[in-house]
Write a protein that holds these residues in place. Structure first.
Motif, PDB file in Angstrom:
ATOM      1  N   GLY A  48      29.188  31.500  38.475  1.00  0.00           N
ATOM      2  CA  GLY A  48      28.517  31.949  39.690  1.00  0.00           C
ATOM      3  C   GLY A  48      29.356  31.798  40.950  1.00  0.00           C
ATOM      4  N   GLU A  49      30.569  31.250  40.811  1.00  0.00           N
ATOM      5  CA  GLU A  49      31.448  31.047  41.961  1.00  0.00           C
ATOM      6  C   GLU A  49      32.698  31.920  41.916  1.00  0.00           C
ATOM      7  N   ILE A  50      32.746  32.872  40.979  1.00  0.00           N
ATOM      8  CA  ILE A  50      33.944  33.714  40.847  1.00  0.00           C
ATOM      9  C   ILE A  50      34.178  34.491  42.136  1.00  0.00           C
ATOM     10  N   ASP A  51      35.409  34.413  42.632  1.00  0.00           N
ATOM     11  CA  ASP A  51      35.774  35.170  43.832  1.00  0.00           C
ATOM     12  C   ASP A  51      37.127  35.831  43.610  1.00  0.00           C
ATOM     13  N   VAL A  52      37.623  36.498  44.636  1.00  0.00           N
ATOM     14  CA  VAL A  52      38.890  37.212  44.516  1.00  0.00           C
ATOM     15  C   VAL A  52      40.031  36.264  44.169  1.00  0.00           C
ATOM     16  N   PHE A  82      33.048  42.815  34.161  1.00  0.00           N
ATOM     17  CA  PHE A  82      32.321  41.560  34.037  1.00  0.00           C
ATOM     18  C   PHE A  82      31.678  41.138  35.357  1.00  0.00           C
ATOM     19  N   THR A  83      32.434  41.214  36.459  1.00  0.00           N
ATOM     20  CA  THR A  83      31.852  40.801  37.744  1.00  0.00           C
ATOM     21  C   THR A  83      30.755  41.767  38.179  1.00  0.00           C
ATOM     22  N   ALA A  84      30.898  43.049  37.855  1.00  0.00           N
ATOM     23  CA  ALA A  84      29.831  44.008  38.164  1.00  0.00           C
ATOM     24  C   ALA A  84      28.577  43.674  37.369  1.00  0.00           C
ATOM     25  N   PHE A  85      28.771  43.289  36.110  1.00  0.00           N
ATOM     26  CA  PHE A  85      27.651  42.870  35.255  1.00  0.00           C
ATOM     27  C   PHE A  85      26.979  41.616  35.816  1.00  0.00           C
ATOM     28  N   ARG A  88      25.044  42.597  38.939  1.00  0.00           N
ATOM     29  CA  ARG A  88      23.861  43.390  38.617  1.00  0.00           C
ATOM     30  C   ARG A  88      22.747  42.532  38.030  1.00  0.00           C
ATOM     31  N   THR A  89      23.122  41.484  37.297  1.00  0.00           N
ATOM     32  CA  THR A  89      22.112  40.619  36.671  1.00  0.00           C
ATOM     33  C   THR A  89      21.745  39.413  37.530  1.00  0.00           C
ATOM     34  N   GLY A  90      22.236  39.375  38.777  1.00  0.00           N
ATOM     35  CA  GLY A  90      21.842  38.320  39.710  1.00  0.00           C
ATOM     36  C   GLY A  90      22.568  37.011  39.543  1.00  0.00           C
ATOM     37  N   ARG A  91      23.627  36.983  38.754  1.00  0.00           N
ATOM     38  CA  ARG A  91      24.368  35.735  38.534  1.00  0.00           C
ATOM     39  C   ARG A  91      25.457  35.527  39.587  1.00  0.00           C
ATOM     40  N   LEU A  92      25.793  36.600  40.314  1.00  0.00           N
ATOM     41  CA  LEU A  92      26.857  36.540  41.303  1.00  0.00           C
ATOM     42  C   LEU A  92      26.374  37.249  42.563  1.00  0.00           C
ATOM     43  N   ALA A  93      26.418  36.538  43.690  1.00  0.00           N
ATOM     44  CA  ALA A  93      25.876  37.101  44.930  1.00  0.00           C
ATOM     45  C   ALA A  93      26.696  38.283  45.430  1.00  0.00           C
ATOM     46  N   VAL A  94      28.023  38.185  45.331  1.00  0.00           N
ATOM     47  CA  VAL A  94      28.913  39.247  45.799  1.00  0.00           C
ATOM     48  C   VAL A  94      29.872  39.604  44.664  1.00  0.00           C
TER      49      VAL A  94
END
Length: 300
Positions: A48-52, A82-85, A88-94
């Motif tokens: 949930g913290e994945i960023d650039v 993966f990040t789009a998924f 889309r599923t609410g696991r990643l805010a941005v």
């Protein structure tokens, strides 16, 4: 977190991308995802913290490990999916995926046979084995690959009813399950007739089902054996004609363009989703035209 702790998430992602991507792409993306998750664990970054920065760090590690540009490009695509998924599923805010750049792969011209080489190899090859089931299959496999330009996996997935002898066509299911109909030349149809009449019955077993091509144990022919068939046939021909199945696909496309076929028709036949993928064959044709011009024109 251990790799097994991610299993449910990986499986959900696999199902998510499986609807519109080929089985080969799905396997590759899942493998890439496991590599990404392992990297995130090593740097203490939660999903949930994945960023650039996290994505770029993973990709930089791939580059330092010597991964090819094409491999890194695919891993970028997998990470974006993966990040789009996750978003889309609410696991990643941005979703940081669109912010990572794809390295441009070096595009090399495919190796192709010229028309004379192809004709000679197809007319000779393993002629002495043509009366055996394996020999009949090898010739039919090579003829069909060259006649249609289909991928080796598409060939192995063909069923008997996918060949329409009267219309001289084959129904092919390509990447993402997309269906297309491609023309088949008479020599390939004749080779298929011999295989179906005198070859396939000798390998058929109760579990063979409708598969057009069969392996030694009666099951559907696998891509590995199909590649061996191509090398066995082409390698036995006179001259330097040994080539892989994808080389026959390249050759078919180039010869179609050399013969006057338009790019859109070749794109449809090959099952390319983008015309850009087909355009590389025009480079092959132009390169050959340039060589001919330089040799033949008095003021070249």
């Amino acid at each position: 977190m251990t790799a097994s702790a991610y299993d449910d998430l990986v499986e959900e992602f696999r199902r998510h991308i499986g609807a519109d991507r080929s089985a080969h792409t799905v396997r590759a993306y899942v493998g890439d995802l496991r590599g990404l998750l392992g990297h995130l664990d090593s740097v203490g970054c939660a999903v949930g913290e994945i960023d650039v920065a996290a994505l770029r760090g993973w990709l930089a590690a791939q580059h330092e490990a010597g991964a090819a540009r094409s491999t890194v490009a695919r891993r970028v695509a997998a990470a974006r999916a993966f990040t789009a998924f996750l978003h889309r599923t609410g696991r990643l805010a941005v979703d940081p995926g669109p912010l990572i750049a794809t390295p441009k792969a070096h595009r090399t011209l495919p190796v192709v046979l010229d028309e004379a080489q192809a004709g000679s190899a197809l007319d000779s090859g393993t002629a002495s084995d043509d009366t055996t089931a394996d020999g009949l299959r090898r010739r039919a496999v090579v003829e069909l690959l060259y006649a249609t330009g289909i991928r080796v996996a598409e060939l192995c997935a063909l069923d008997v009813d996918d060949i329409d002898r009267e219309r001289r066509t084959a129904r092919v299911f390509g990447k993402g399950g997309r269906e297309r109909v491609v023309p088949v030349g008479v020599p390939a149809l004749d080779a298929l007739d011999r295989w179906l009449t005198s070859g396939r019955p000798h390998l058929a077993a109760p579990g063979s089902g409708p598969a057009l091509f069969l392996g030694a144990r009666g099951g559907r022919l696998g891509t590995r054996q199909a590649r061996r068939d191509v090398h066995a046939h082409m390698g036995a021909a006179e001259g330097d004609a040994d080539i892989a199945p994808h080389g026959l696909r390249h050759s078919a496309a180039t010869h179609l363009l050399n013969g006057g076929a338009d790019l859109r028709s070749v794109q449809e036949m090959l099952g390319h989703s983008s015309l850009r993928s087909t355009q590389i064959y025009t480079h092959v044709s132009i390169e050959r035209l340039t060589r001919t011009y330089n040799q033949a024109h008095p003021r070249a």
